[in-house]
Design an enzyme around this catalytic site. Structure first.
Site, PDB file in Angstrom:
ATOM      1  N   ARG A 127       0.816  -1.216   0.000  1.00 17.92           N
ATOM      2  CA  ARG A 127       0.000   0.000   0.000  1.00 17.92           C
ATOM      3  C   ARG A 127       0.858   1.277   0.000  1.00 17.92           C
ATOM      4  O   ARG A 127       0.430   2.319   0.466  1.00 17.92           O
ATOM      5  CB  ARG A 127      -0.967   0.017   1.191  1.00 17.92           C
ATOM      6  CG  ARG A 127      -2.024  -1.063   1.127  1.00 17.92           C
ATOM      7  CD  ARG A 127      -3.132  -0.830   2.133  1.00 17.92           C
ATOM      8  NE  ARG A 127      -4.184  -1.814   1.980  1.00 17.92           N
ATOM      9  CZ  ARG A 127      -4.274  -2.950   2.669  1.00 17.92           C
ATOM     10  NH1 ARG A 127      -3.338  -3.233   3.566  1.00 17.92           N
ATOM     11  NH2 ARG A 127      -5.258  -3.788   2.473  1.00 17.92           N
ATOM     12  N   LYS A 149       4.236  11.113 -11.173  1.00 16.47           N
ATOM     13  CA  LYS A 149       3.310  10.426 -12.074  1.00 16.47           C
ATOM     14  C   LYS A 149       3.929   9.093 -12.464  1.00 16.47           C
ATOM     15  O   LYS A 149       5.019   9.038 -13.042  1.00 16.47           O
ATOM     16  CB  LYS A 149       3.030  11.271 -13.310  1.00 16.47           C
ATOM     17  CG  LYS A 149       2.128  12.459 -13.039  1.00 16.47           C
ATOM     18  CD  LYS A 149       2.024  13.394 -14.223  1.00 16.47           C
ATOM     19  CE  LYS A 149       1.318  12.780 -15.393  1.00 16.47           C
ATOM     20  NZ  LYS A 149       1.073  13.779 -16.469  1.00 16.47           N
ATOM     21  N   GLU A 191      11.969  17.485 -24.431  1.00  9.45           N
ATOM     22  CA  GLU A 191      11.328  17.833 -23.164  1.00  9.45           C
ATOM     23  C   GLU A 191      11.977  19.058 -22.528  1.00  9.45           C
ATOM     24  O   GLU A 191      11.319  19.814 -21.808  1.00  9.45           O
ATOM     25  CB  GLU A 191      11.370  16.643 -22.206  1.00  9.45           C
ATOM     26  CG  GLU A 191      10.560  15.434 -22.656  1.00  9.45           C
ATOM     27  CD  GLU A 191       9.065  15.573 -22.404  1.00  9.45           C
ATOM     28  OE1 GLU A 191       8.618  16.652 -21.945  1.00  9.45           O
ATOM     29  OE2 GLU A 191       8.329  14.606 -22.657  1.00  9.45           O
ATOM     30  N   LYS A 232       9.772  22.302 -13.720  1.00  3.58           N
ATOM     31  CA  LYS A 232       8.781  21.272 -13.407  1.00  3.58           C
ATOM     32  C   LYS A 232       8.428  21.273 -11.926  1.00  3.58           C
ATOM     33  O   LYS A 232       7.263  21.109 -11.559  1.00  3.58           O
ATOM     34  CB  LYS A 232       9.266  19.889 -13.833  1.00  3.58           C
ATOM     35  CG  LYS A 232       8.198  18.832 -13.581  1.00  3.58           C
ATOM     36  CD  LYS A 232       8.346  17.598 -14.403  1.00  3.58           C
ATOM     37  CE  LYS A 232       7.115  16.700 -14.261  1.00  3.58           C
ATOM     38  NZ  LYS A 232       7.227  15.452 -15.028  1.00  3.58           N
ATOM     39  N   GLU A 242      -2.370  17.273 -11.123  1.00  5.99           N
ATOM     40  CA  GLU A 242      -2.761  17.651 -12.480  1.00  5.99           C
ATOM     41  C   GLU A 242      -4.232  18.040 -12.567  1.00  5.99           C
ATOM     42  O   GLU A 242      -4.954  17.678 -13.494  1.00  5.99           O
ATOM     43  CB  GLU A 242      -2.456  16.502 -13.456  1.00  5.99           C
ATOM     44  CG  GLU A 242      -2.322  16.966 -14.899  1.00  5.99           C
ATOM     45  CD  GLU A 242      -1.837  15.872 -15.829  1.00  5.99           C
ATOM     46  OE1 GLU A 242      -0.729  16.024 -16.360  1.00  5.99           O
ATOM     47  OE2 GLU A 242      -2.541  14.870 -15.994  1.00  5.99           O
ATOM     48  N   ARG A 246      -0.853  22.090 -14.039  1.00 12.42           N
ATOM     49  CA  ARG A 246       0.138  21.062 -14.351  1.00 12.42           C
ATOM     50  C   ARG A 246      -0.101  20.454 -15.728  1.00 12.42           C
ATOM     51  O   ARG A 246       0.827  19.928 -16.349  1.00 12.42           O
ATOM     52  CB  ARG A 246       0.128  19.967 -13.273  1.00 12.42           C
ATOM     53  CG  ARG A 246       1.202  18.908 -13.512  1.00 12.42           C
ATOM     54  CD  ARG A 246       1.389  17.967 -12.353  1.00 12.42           C
ATOM     55  NE  ARG A 246       2.361  16.930 -12.679  1.00 12.42           N
ATOM     56  CZ  ARG A 246       2.803  16.027 -11.840  1.00 12.42           C
ATOM     57  NH1 ARG A 246       2.384  16.010 -10.597  1.00 12.42           N
ATOM     58  NH2 ARG A 246       3.691  15.118 -12.218  1.00 12.42           N
ATOM     59  N   ASN A 250       1.971  18.958 -20.472  1.00 15.31           N
ATOM     60  CA  ASN A 250       1.640  18.056 -21.571  1.00 15.31           C
ATOM     61  C   ASN A 250       1.653  18.750 -22.927  1.00 15.31           C
ATOM     62  O   ASN A 250       1.095  18.204 -23.895  1.00 15.31           O
ATOM     63  CB  ASN A 250       0.270  17.421 -21.325  1.00 15.31           C
ATOM     64  CG  ASN A 250       0.316  16.406 -20.210  1.00 15.31           C
ATOM     65  OD1 ASN A 250       1.111  15.475 -20.242  1.00 15.31           O
ATOM     66  ND2 ASN A 250      -0.521  16.591 -19.200  1.00 15.31           N
ATOM     67  N   HIS A 253       1.944  16.643 -25.989  1.00 15.33           N
ATOM     68  CA  HIS A 253       1.756  15.242 -25.634  1.00 15.33           C
ATOM     69  C   HIS A 253       0.434  14.661 -26.140  1.00 15.33           C
ATOM     70  O   HIS A 253       0.353  13.452 -26.366  1.00 15.33           O
ATOM     71  CB  HIS A 253       1.853  15.066 -24.124  1.00 15.33           C
ATOM     72  CG  HIS A 253       3.256  15.173 -23.602  1.00 15.33           C
ATOM     73  ND1 HIS A 253       4.026  16.305 -23.764  1.00 15.33           N
ATOM     74  CD2 HIS A 253       4.029  14.296 -22.919  1.00 15.33           C
ATOM     75  CE1 HIS A 253       5.201  16.108 -23.205  1.00 15.33           C
ATOM     76  NE2 HIS A 253       5.233  14.895 -22.690  1.00 15.33           N
ATOM     77  N   HIS A 257       1.276  11.429 -27.915  1.00 16.28           N
ATOM     78  CA  HIS A 257       0.829  10.135 -27.413  1.00 16.28           C
ATOM     79  C   HIS A 257      -0.026   9.402 -28.446  1.00 16.28           C
ATOM     80  O   HIS A 257       0.040   8.171 -28.567  1.00 16.28           O
ATOM     81  CB  HIS A 257       0.032  10.312 -26.119  1.00 16.28           C
ATOM     82  CG  HIS A 257       0.888  10.582 -24.929  1.00 16.28           C
ATOM     83  ND1 HIS A 257       0.368  10.993 -23.716  1.00 16.28           N
ATOM     84  CD2 HIS A 257       2.226  10.496 -24.731  1.00 16.28           C
ATOM     85  CE1 HIS A 257       1.346  11.151 -22.841  1.00 16.28           C
ATOM     86  NE2 HIS A 257       2.484  10.865 -23.446  1.00 16.28           N
ATOM     87  N   HIS A 272       9.463   8.375 -27.590  1.00 14.41           N
ATOM     88  CA  HIS A 272       8.581   9.349 -26.948  1.00 14.41           C
ATOM     89  C   HIS A 272       8.971  10.797 -27.246  1.00 14.41           C
ATOM     90  O   HIS A 272       8.119  11.614 -27.612  1.00 14.41           O
ATOM     91  CB  HIS A 272       8.570   9.114 -25.443  1.00 14.41           C
ATOM     92  CG  HIS A 272       7.762  10.114 -24.683  1.00 14.41           C
ATOM     93  ND1 HIS A 272       6.392  10.212 -24.809  1.00 14.41           N
ATOM     94  CD2 HIS A 272       8.128  11.087 -23.805  1.00 14.41           C
ATOM     95  CE1 HIS A 272       5.943  11.185 -24.038  1.00 14.41           C
ATOM     96  NE2 HIS A 272       6.969  11.738 -23.419  1.00 14.41           N
TER      97      HIS A 272
END
Length: 374
Positions: A127, A149, A191, A232, A242, A246, A250, A253, A257, A272
């Site tokens: 957990r 993330k 990036e 960042k 997000e 935030r 992206n 992206h 993606h 990527h």
């Protein structure tokens, strides 16, 4: 003997979940003392891929041993397809087999794939366990290792299964970037450029002047990584999960993606950072089409990406399969979609990106038709 300079430290301020990013040369060799200071008496499972492990795992394990940290090593196949349910099960099973406890650590030694997968496993095993990032790609050092993330891919899209789970420490050793293939370094640089294009026009201008020095290494490279991490960290501190700004991270992206998903994450066709580069160029050209951004600014962004050896057009991706219907299907699965409404990161110029909600699907479809016909 030349002494290794002290690393640059960037703080990610998240209250009780705050942590430091250390940036500089020689950090793999000194990782043991940094991890022991952050996580006293912890044991560790180091997760890496076969390529990275062959280059760096022995030094990291020796550093952990010298600091009194007992550690095991799990190596996985390289590549985006490793971010899967099967490999997640393998990492969690090894954590449990080693009888690691909640106060022990999963140490991710690798690029974004290993970091995302290992962080997800650490977030759900027991957990929630401790987690340390030792990113070995430029892309991971400036982006995926920072912010918590984590996740894996699904056949329905990228990063659709995961959790937010912050690391206890990030060690960005800029020396290891010398072992990257040129294509991988260029992909990571996309990036870096992203931070300038979002809201730091002065940084973008600095990149235009210092790109060659960053690629060569040394102080300019350390500063580029540190500046990216500061950018960042500032965004993550204000919007950890997000829910708001935030999403600006992206930029490029949503398109990127979708392109990655269409090629089924085949690195021979697209990695990527290349998808992000094409995506950022598309976002700027889409913004021009919508009357938001000047063609001059879009051209300047595209010119810098091209100067770094990055693609900016869908047609530069080898192979076929790029239809408007295929791309729109993947865009509809993007994590930023809210109740079916399309969300894009668009821009009003260099360093003036913003979150555009409820973008008309017909406008996106018309734009993609234009791009594919170009």
């Amino acid at each position: 003997m030349t002494e290794t300079p002290e690393p640059v430290s960037v703080r990610v301020d998240l209250g009780p979940r705050s942590y430091d990013i250390l940036i500089g040369p020689g950090l793999v060799a000194s990782a043991g003392r940094h991890i022991a200071a952050a996580l006293p008496r912890a044991r560790a499972l180091v997760v890496s891929d076969e390529t990275v492990a062959a280059l760096h795992a022995d030094r990291l394990l020796a550093a952990l041993e010298s600091a009194g940290i007992g550690a095991a090593l799990l190596t996985l196949p390289p590549g985006e397809t490793t971010k899967s349910f099967d490999h997640l099960i393998a990492v969690v099973d090894r954590i449990l087999a080693e009888r690691l406890e909640r106060g022990d650590a999963v140490v991710a030694l690798g690029g974004g794939v290993i970091g995302d997968l290992s962080g997800f496993a650490a977030g759900i095993a027991r957990r929630g366990m401790q987690f340390v990032q030792v990113p070995t790609s430029l892309l991971a050092q400036v982006d995926s290792s920072v912010g918590g993330k984590t996740g894996i891919n699904s056949a329905r899209g990228k990063n659709l299964v995961g959790v937010f789970h912050q690391p206890a420490l990030v060690l960005a050793d800029t020396d290891v970037l010398d072992t990257l293939a040129e294509r991988e370094f260029r992909a990571g640089y996309a990036e870096v450029v992203k931070y300038g294009l979002i809201d730091r026009p002065d940084f973008f201008e600095w990149l235009e002047a210092n790109r060659a020095a960053i690629f060569s290494g040394g102080a300019a490279r350390v500063e580029a990584v540190a500046a990216s991490c500061r950018a960042k960290a500032a965004v993550v501190a204000g919007d950890e999960r997000e829910d708001g700004d935030r999403a600006l991270l992206n930029l490029g992206h949503t398109f990127g993606h979708a392109l990655e998903s269409v090629v089924r994450y085949d690195p021979a066709r697209l990695v990527h950072g290349e998808g992000v580069a094409i995506g950022m160029a598309l976002a700027h050209r889409f913004s021009v089409r919508l009357g938001l951004c000047s063609g001059q600014d879009a051209g300047r962004a595209e010119a810098h990406l091209r100067a770094a050896g990055l693609p900016t057009r869908i047609q530069e991706i080898p192979g076929d399969g790029f239809t408007v219907d295929a791309l729109m299907d993947k865009i509809a699965q993007d994590k930023k979609v809210s109740r079916g409404a399309l969300t894009f990161i668009l821009t009003r110029g260099i360093g003036r990106a913003y979150v555009a909600r409820d973008v008309a699907p017909d406008a996106v479809r018309d734009f993609l038709n234009q791009e594919l016909a170009a």
